[in-house]
Design a protein around this motif. Sequence first.
Motif, PDB file in Angstrom:
ATOM      1  N   THR A  47      23.684 -34.960   8.088  1.00  6.63           N
ATOM      2  CA  THR A  47      22.976 -33.542   9.135  1.00  6.63           C
ATOM      3  C   THR A  47      21.886 -33.034   8.011  1.00  6.63           C
ATOM      4  OG1 THR A  47      25.468 -33.118   8.400  1.00  6.63           O
ATOM      5  CG2 THR A  47      25.060 -33.922  10.296  1.00  6.63           C
ATOM      6  N   TRP A  48      22.554 -33.101   7.042  1.00  7.60           N
ATOM      7  CA  TRP A  48      21.318 -32.432   5.859  1.00  7.60           C
ATOM      8  C   TRP A  48      20.279 -31.993   6.147  1.00  7.60           C
ATOM      9  CZ3 TRP A  48      23.906 -32.588  -0.222  1.00  7.60           C
ATOM     10  CH2 TRP A  48      25.940 -32.281   0.117  1.00  7.60           C
ATOM     11  N   HIS A  49      19.718 -31.849   5.005  1.00  5.67           N
ATOM     12  CA  HIS A  49      18.237 -31.388   5.539  1.00  5.67           C
ATOM     13  C   HIS A  49      17.705 -32.264   4.341  1.00  5.67           C
ATOM     14  CE1 HIS A  49      14.321 -29.849   4.938  1.00  5.67           C
ATOM     15  NE2 HIS A  49      13.659 -29.348   5.960  1.00  5.67           N
ATOM     16  N   SER A 104      22.714 -27.190   6.759  1.00  8.20           N
ATOM     17  CA  SER A 104      23.597 -28.472   7.240  1.00  8.20           C
ATOM     18  C   SER A 104      24.182 -27.463   7.923  1.00  8.20           C
ATOM     19  CB  SER A 104      24.374 -29.706   6.354  1.00  8.20           C
ATOM     20  OG  SER A 104      25.623 -28.550   5.967  1.00  8.20           O
ATOM     21  N   LEU A 105      24.589 -26.196   7.673  1.00  9.16           N
ATOM     22  CA  LEU A 105      25.868 -25.126   8.597  1.00  9.16           C
ATOM     23  C   LEU A 105      25.229 -25.016  10.303  1.00  9.16           C
ATOM     24  CD1 LEU A 105      26.718 -23.074   5.539  1.00  9.16           C
ATOM     25  CD2 LEU A 105      27.112 -25.247   6.162  1.00  9.16           C
ATOM     26  N   LYS A 154      16.394 -23.781  13.561  1.00  9.45           N
ATOM     27  CA  LYS A 154      17.195 -24.609  12.857  1.00  9.45           C
ATOM     28  C   LYS A 154      15.364 -24.683  12.575  1.00  9.45           C
ATOM     29  CE  LYS A 154      21.626 -26.582  12.153  1.00  9.45           C
ATOM     30  NZ  LYS A 154      21.509 -28.238  11.160  1.00  9.45           N
ATOM     31  N   ARG A 155      14.202 -25.229  13.382  1.00  5.97           N
ATOM     32  CA  ARG A 155      13.744 -25.134  13.670  1.00  5.97           C
ATOM     33  C   ARG A 155      12.524 -24.686  12.335  1.00  5.97           C
ATOM     34  NH1 ARG A 155      10.247 -26.329  18.482  1.00  5.97           N
ATOM     35  NH2 ARG A 155      11.587 -27.837  18.234  1.00  5.97           N
ATOM     36  N   VAL A 206      16.099 -14.064   4.852  1.00 10.16           N
ATOM     37  CA  VAL A 206      16.404 -13.397   5.923  1.00 10.16           C
ATOM     38  C   VAL A 206      16.376 -13.996   7.416  1.00 10.16           C
ATOM     39  CG1 VAL A 206      14.442 -11.663   8.091  1.00 10.16           C
ATOM     40  CG2 VAL A 206      14.719 -11.374   4.885  1.00 10.16           C
ATOM     41  N   ILE A 207      15.714 -14.837   7.536  1.00  7.62           N
ATOM     42  CA  ILE A 207      16.480 -15.514   9.124  1.00  7.62           C
ATOM     43  C   ILE A 207      18.215 -15.347   8.493  1.00  7.62           C
ATOM     44  CG2 ILE A 207      16.210 -18.083  10.299  1.00  7.62           C
ATOM     45  CD1 ILE A 207      13.593 -18.059   9.612  1.00  7.62           C
TER      46      ILE A 207
END
Length: 317
Positions: A4-6, A62-63, A68-69, A132-133
């Motif tokens: 699940t990690w980037h 992964s949180l 997420k995109r 910021v996101i």
Amino acid sequence: MTKTWHRPTLRVAGAMAVLTLVTLGGLLFDGRVLQGAPLWLKPFKFAVSLAVYSATLSWMLSLPHKGKRWTSGLATLIATVLLVDVALVAIQAARGTFSHYNTDDDTWNQVVQFMFQYSIPLMFLANVVLAVILSFQRLTAGNSRSVTWAVRTGLSLAIAGMAVGYLMIFQFDKHVETTDAAGRAVELRGGHSVGVPDGGDGLPVTAWSTTGGDLRIPHFVGMHGLQVMILLALGLTAVALHERTRLRLVLIAATGYSGLLALLTWQALRGEPLIHPSTTTLAVFGCLAVAVATAVGWTITADRAAPAPVRQPVPRR
């Protein structure tokens, strides 16, 4: 769990780990020096630092969170820039010359400086947008507000640390004529030391100046504020404290860490060595330490005095 990690940032962390071993070999078997420091010390420090930073970004993404995109795309951009920039630093080291502040008209060096000119601001902007996101939503890591705020404040500290790096570039009046590892004359514009030339006496491993100010210190401290805040929040989850108390402790730590970062930046800009602080610096640090310790003590005392949270029974259907 790592699935699940980037993945791009995780791969960069792996690449930096490999580069750490390569540069360590360079430190052991290549005796060349630049301004009195081992030639491979700079890429070694970059590799270690960015391995940690990339792995932290990978875990952080992964949180569960919205957008997420967007965050994944920004992190991929950051990972790409990190990989390219550190590769350029390593290549310049292999060539026996300087990677930053180098005004040599050699064709390859001009390419390197051109890449840095655009890639560094791009990476900085991507980190700002990412922060910021994530700052306008709650990261649902076990519904832990303390972890959410650790990520938010940690990202802000990391961005502040990156911003300190621009102070090195903006030392426009600093021109140093030196030689590279092959003895070729090189002119450097800008630098990390304040009040003294780059390349003087320094601390072991870090090579931070012991004779003048060094902007690499607040740059490093700020960059890794993200790891410090996240580790603190995760560590607090193992302690029997109310969630609101953990959140307060995270916010106190972030405030204290921000004060330390500001103090280290101020100290460096005054041309003062880290290990030889003035009376004024010590007084400010003492006030900061007392304020943080007092806030922590009050928070823990209030937590002990508060009644234990009562779990509501789950109604049966």
